[in-house]
Design a protein around this motif. Structure first.
Motif, PDB file in Angstrom:
ATOM      1  N   SER A 131       0.840  -1.204  -0.002  1.00 26.83           N
ATOM      2  CA  SER A 131       0.108  -0.097   0.065  1.00 26.83           C
ATOM      3  C   SER A 131       0.924   1.271  -0.157  1.00 26.83           C
ATOM      4  O   SER A 131       0.351   2.310  -0.520  1.00 26.83           O
ATOM      5  CB  SER A 131      -0.985  -0.004   1.134  1.00 26.83           C
ATOM      6  OG  SER A 131      -0.325  -0.088   2.465  1.00 26.83           O
ATOM      7  N   TYR A 132       2.063   1.251   0.810  1.00 29.95           N
ATOM      8  CA  TYR A 132       2.680   2.406   0.743  1.00 29.95           C
ATOM      9  C   TYR A 132       3.468   2.570  -0.606  1.00 29.95           C
ATOM     10  O   TYR A 132       3.508   3.733  -1.199  1.00 29.95           O
ATOM     11  CB  TYR A 132       4.170   2.287   1.964  1.00 29.95           C
ATOM     12  CG  TYR A 132       3.611   2.300   3.150  1.00 29.95           C
ATOM     13  CD1 TYR A 132       3.699   3.395   3.772  1.00 29.95           C
ATOM     14  CD2 TYR A 132       2.989   1.369   3.882  1.00 29.95           C
ATOM     15  CE1 TYR A 132       3.092   3.528   4.935  1.00 29.95           C
ATOM     16  CE2 TYR A 132       2.552   1.083   4.973  1.00 29.95           C
ATOM     17  CZ  TYR A 132       2.783   2.195   5.952  1.00 29.95           C
ATOM     18  OH  TYR A 132       2.145   2.151   7.034  1.00 29.95           O
ATOM     19  N   VAL A 133       3.770   1.498  -1.426  1.00 29.08           N
ATOM     20  CA  VAL A 133       4.344   1.627  -2.895  1.00 29.08           C
ATOM     21  C   VAL A 133       3.234   2.071  -3.721  1.00 29.08           C
ATOM     22  O   VAL A 133       3.238   3.170  -4.474  1.00 29.08           O
ATOM     23  CB  VAL A 133       4.765   0.355  -3.489  1.00 29.08           C
ATOM     24  CG1 VAL A 133       5.113   0.522  -4.737  1.00 29.08           C
ATOM     25  CG2 VAL A 133       5.776  -0.077  -2.429  1.00 29.08           C
ATOM     26  N   ALA A 134       1.931   1.817  -3.670  1.00 28.94           N
ATOM     27  CA  ALA A 134       0.865   2.234  -4.649  1.00 28.94           C
ATOM     28  C   ALA A 134       0.440   3.633  -4.203  1.00 28.94           C
ATOM     29  O   ALA A 134       0.223   4.406  -5.457  1.00 28.94           O
ATOM     30  CB  ALA A 134      -0.354   1.179  -4.361  1.00 28.94           C
ATOM     31  N   VAL A 135       0.116   4.060  -3.061  1.00 25.26           N
ATOM     32  CA  VAL A 135       0.071   5.317  -2.837  1.00 25.26           C
ATOM     33  C   VAL A 135       0.890   6.521  -3.530  1.00 25.26           C
ATOM     34  O   VAL A 135       0.371   7.348  -3.905  1.00 25.26           O
ATOM     35  CB  VAL A 135      -0.183   5.594  -1.248  1.00 25.26           C
ATOM     36  CG1 VAL A 135      -0.503   7.011  -0.841  1.00 25.26           C
ATOM     37  CG2 VAL A 135      -1.284   4.821  -0.566  1.00 25.26           C
TER      38      VAL A 135
END
Length: 253
Positions: A131-135
């Motif tokens: 999720s940190y990568v996606a955001v």
């Protein structure tokens, strides 16, 4: 300027060690908070016993597999969400939900599902890191100049060519930020799951020292973890970032 920065950095370490020594010598018994020299001796014993390489290799293997999957998954999801409102509506709440949920929740759930073995830690790393990568990728895609995209389309470039030659170069700084944040999260969750159900790794050794109430052994593994994470960040990652972004000095600083 550089000398001043190093001076204050060394001063911070010296102050920390002085406070530590004062606490272990004056305020509490040394078996509760061992002095720094006792921890150094314990670290030497760990290195000599070959436990260091075996358990660091186990933790790094978990992170390499789990974070590799998380980075690829987060990048693809971020590209889709940033370019399409449909994908953003479908996945947005789930991405935010996994990012705001404490990592302990996923560590416990994967531990109950997979039990002992590497499956649980790897799955927990993937869920908590992607999720940190996606955001970050979503924000990067939305910051890409629309004029460049329109110009590429006007020249009848394919969708893959637009992603390869327009989006990915613009996403470089965002991917670096995503990698650093995601990697730090992966470190923490991998160690946490090893504490709960691991049979090898840094977290497993911390749990073993805790069960034996060996504060010196526990702190020795904590400091080894801290030193290795600092080495990866300061020596490996920052140097690679400077090399990759020589053409953009404002990013490589």
């Amino acid at each position: 300027m550089l000398q001043r920065r190093w001076f204050w950095r060394v001063a911070g370490y010296v102050t920390f060690l002085a406070v530590w020594q004062f606490i272990s010598s004056v305020l509490v018994d040394d078996f509760i908070v061992p002095p720094p020299l006792a921890i150094v001796t314990e670290i030497g014993d760990i290195v000599a016993s070959n436990l260091l390489f075996r358990h660091f290799a186990a933790t790094l293997g978990t992170i390499a597999v789990g974070f590799g999957i998380a980075f690829l998954l987060g990048t693809l999801m971020g590209l889709a969400m940033g370019r399409s409102r449909w994908w953003d509506g479908l996945l947005g709440d789930w991405v935010m939900g996994t990012m705001t949920t404490p990592g302990l929740v996923f560590a416990l759930v994967t531990a109950m599902i997979f039990g002992l073995g590497p499956g649980g830690p790897i799955c927990a790393v993937v869920i908590t890191s992607f999720s940190y990568v996606a955001v970050n990728v979503v924000e990067g895609v939305r910051a890409v100049p629309k004029d460049l995209v329109d110009m590429a389309r006007a020249f009848d470039r394919s969708r893959w060519q637009i992603v390869r030659h327009v989006y990915l170069p613009a996403l470089g700084p965002y991917l670096v930020t995503a990698g650093r944040y995601g990697f730090s999260i992966a470190w923490k969750i991998a160690t946490l799951t090893e504490v709960i159900v691991g049979t090898a790794g840094i977290g497993f050794m911390m749990r073993r020292e805790f069960q034996e109430f060996s504060m010196a052994g526990f702190l020795a593994w904590v400091l080894l973890f801290f030193a290795f994470a600092l080495f990866l960040e300061r020596v490996v990652l920052q140097r690679q970032i400077k090399r990759m972004f020589k053409w953009r000095p404002e990013v490589a600083r």
